[in-house]
Enzyme design. Structure first.
Site, short mmCIF file in Angstrom:
data_model
loop_
_atom_site.label_atom_id
_atom_site.label_comp_id
_atom_site.label_asym_id
_atom_site.label_seq_id
_atom_site.Cartn_x
_atom_site.Cartn_y
_atom_site.Cartn_z
N GLN A 199 39.43 38.71 23.52
CA GLN A 199 38.85 38.47 24.84
C GLN A 199 38.27 37.06 24.96
O GLN A 199 38.30 36.44 26.01
CB GLN A 199 37.76 39.50 25.14
CG GLN A 199 38.31 40.89 25.37
CD GLN A 199 39.39 40.92 26.43
OE1 GLN A 199 39.12 40.74 27.61
NE2 GLN A 199 40.63 41.13 26.02
N HIS B 116 40.51 34.32 26.38
CA HIS B 116 40.88 34.33 27.81
C HIS B 116 40.42 33.06 28.50
O HIS B 116 41.17 32.45 29.26
CB HIS B 116 40.25 35.53 28.52
CG HIS B 116 41.18 36.69 28.67
ND1 HIS B 116 42.33 36.62 29.42
CD2 HIS B 116 41.14 37.96 28.17
CE1 HIS B 116 42.95 37.79 29.37
NE2 HIS B 116 42.25 38.62 28.62
N GLU C 233 33.10 45.42 31.22
CA GLU C 233 34.45 45.57 31.75
C GLU C 233 35.28 46.40 30.77
O GLU C 233 35.90 47.40 31.15
CB GLU C 233 35.09 44.20 31.95
CG GLU C 233 36.53 44.25 32.42
CD GLU C 233 37.23 42.90 32.34
OE1 GLU C 233 38.28 42.75 32.98
OE2 GLU C 233 36.74 41.99 31.63
N HIS C 234 35.33 45.98 29.53
CA HIS C 234 36.03 46.70 28.46
C HIS C 234 34.99 47.19 27.45
O HIS C 234 34.09 46.43 27.07
CB HIS C 234 37.02 45.81 27.72
CG HIS C 234 38.02 45.12 28.60
ND1 HIS C 234 37.87 43.81 29.01
CD2 HIS C 234 39.18 45.56 29.15
CE1 HIS C 234 38.90 43.47 29.75
NE2 HIS C 234 39.70 44.51 29.86
N ASP D 281 45.53 46.02 27.96
CA ASP D 281 45.92 44.81 28.67
C ASP D 281 47.41 44.78 28.96
O ASP D 281 47.84 44.15 29.93
CB ASP D 281 45.57 43.57 27.83
CG ASP D 281 44.18 43.03 28.14
OD1 ASP D 281 43.55 43.55 29.08
OD2 ASP D 281 43.74 42.09 27.46
N HIS E 262 28.61 63.84 74.65
CA HIS E 262 29.18 64.56 73.51
C HIS E 262 29.14 66.07 73.78
O HIS E 262 30.11 66.79 73.53
CB HIS E 262 28.40 64.25 72.22
CG HIS E 262 28.76 62.95 71.58
ND1 HIS E 262 28.53 61.75 72.17
CD2 HIS E 262 29.33 62.68 70.37
CE1 HIS E 262 28.95 60.77 71.37
NE2 HIS E 262 29.45 61.31 70.27
#
Length: 427
Positions: A255, A258, A322-323, A356, A415
């Site tokens: 990661q 990235h 996230e992960h 991924d 109504h």
């Protein structure tokens, strides 16, 4: 990496800060780009592509001939790998289809819910230092399964003014209808407002850097929906003394490579494991082609010792990764207790890289703590749920008085009248 020893709870918020800029830091630039694209359309897109990507494009569109030429150069083994990943992703997302829900709530009152595809969607595919053709699979496959009529792809061009052949191959494989060589804020602007060539869409999907993330958030002010705020990648691993330090280091580095604004965190109840993982990181990082990027991300990352599982779980849910990778003997404790995470990976042989690419789950996930409120992309992300109702004469007689009383209590006489006029005829 910063080593933190059993921090107090009042320190957690500071320790768990992401290395990202705030919306306020970026909003002015995004608004400037948006206004430029609104006013000047494709001319603005071209100028912004030259400014931010350093390439002067005569046309930002990709033709079928461009795609065929690019695909010809992709090795057969890689094409097969992409097809295998596609098969797994399709299998998992097709299984997410749900049947129509139909209920007679009261005798003569039939209500049901159906899902209809979003007609026009835009998918943003990050380019930059790593063109993510895998993200094409993650977004275009569920869009195609859902039945979206128009799937528009935007991705930044390289210095030669081209997109990675793998992106084009995946796009063709998964039913993308239009492809544009446009990245960054200007791509989000094009999809939000439309230009002479780029169509306006109803919803924008895809991860990106901090600028793309803020642009997506601001696009919602102009009537365009987004999947979620999906910014720089992040990973949190929880591990005890039984874990394999080499495996964990490899996951953290996967990661970290990235981008320089990625963040990775290891939480452990074992100080010995933290030391071993740090040694492994220092060893493994030397052989990475993207070492300089990984090193900057690692500098923003943490090794955190926590004295017991209960506190560790509380800290992890506060972070909302996230992960989330679980490498502990008591993995069920974390599996059952995690409430805030985009995607969870369990055990020594479930690397985050599997999600991924090819296990079948979607890798477009909420970052920056948004997993506390957002889900990752799934098949339902490409649908709208619509409700229907049909009431018979008997049904209106059954619920009519209820509607009248409630409408009158709210002071909405029209109504009430809409029901009373019918009841009068029926009685």
């Amino acid at each position: 990496m910063q080593l933190i020893d059993n921090p107090n709870k009042n320190e957690w918020s500071e320790i768990l800060k992401r290395p990202t800029q705030t919306v306020n830091d970026i909003e002015d630039l995004v608004n400037q780009v948006f206004q430029d694209v609104i006013k000047n359309g494709d001319e603005a897109i071209k100028a912004l592509t030259l400014k931010f990507d350093g390439v002067n494009l005569e046309s930002n569109g990709v033709t079928d001939l461009d795609i065929d030429k690019a695909i010809a150069g992709i090795p057969a083994a890689l094409q097969n790998a992409i097809k295998n990943a596609k098969q797994n992703i399709e299998a998992f997302h097709k299984a997410q289809r749900t049947p129509t829900v139909k209920v007679e709530t009261t005798r003569g009152v039939l209500c049901w819910q159906e899902k209809r595809p979003i007609e026009n969607v835009g998918i943003y595919i990050p380019g930059g230092t790593a063109p993510l053709f895998s993200t094409v699979l993650m977004l275009a496959i569920p869009a195609q399964i859902a039945g979206c009529k128009k799937i528009v792809l935007c991705s930044p061009p390289n210095k030669e003014g081209k997109l990675a052949p793998e992106i084009l191959y995946a796009a063709k494989l998964c039913g993308v209808t239009q492809i544009f060589k446009v990245g960054g804020i200007q791509a989000i602007a094009g999809l939000t407002f439309g230009t002479e060539t780029i169509p306006k869409v109803n919803k924008i999907f895809g991860p990106g850097n901090q600028f793309v993330t803020v642009a997506k958030q601001l696009a919602t002010k102009f009537g365009v929906a987004i999947d979620m705020p999906a910014g720089p990648s992040e990973l949190l691993v929880v591990a005890d003394g039984s874990a394999n330090a080499a495996y964990i280091a490899s996951d953290l580095l996967s990661q970290a490579e990235h981008g320089t604004d990625s963040q990775v965190i290891l939480v452990s109840t074992s100080k010995g494991l933290l030391d071993s993982v740090l040694d492994e990181i220092n060893s493994q990082i030397k052989g990475l082609p993207r070492r300089s990027i990984a090193e900057k991300a690692i500098a923003n990352s943490k090794l955190i010792y926590i004295e017991n599982n209960e506190l560790a779980l509380e800290l992890i849910n506060e972070y909302g990764p996230e992960h989330f990778i679980i490498c502990t003997e008591d993995e069920d404790f974390y599996v059952n207790g995690i409430t805030n995470a985009g995607s969870v990976f369990i055990g020594d042989y479930t690397p985050e890289s599997a999600g991924d690419y090819a296990s079948g789950t979607n890798h477009t996930l909420p970052t920056n703590g948004f997993s506390k409120a957002y889900s990752g992309v799934n098949l339902d992300s490409f649908f709208k749920s619509m409700t229907f109702q049909k009431i018979s004469k008997e049904g209106l007689l059954n619920i009519g008085e209820t509607i009248e009383l409630m409408a009158e209590a709210e002071g909405l006489q029209a109504h009430k009248n809409a029901v009373s006029i019918r009841l009068k005829d029926l009685k």
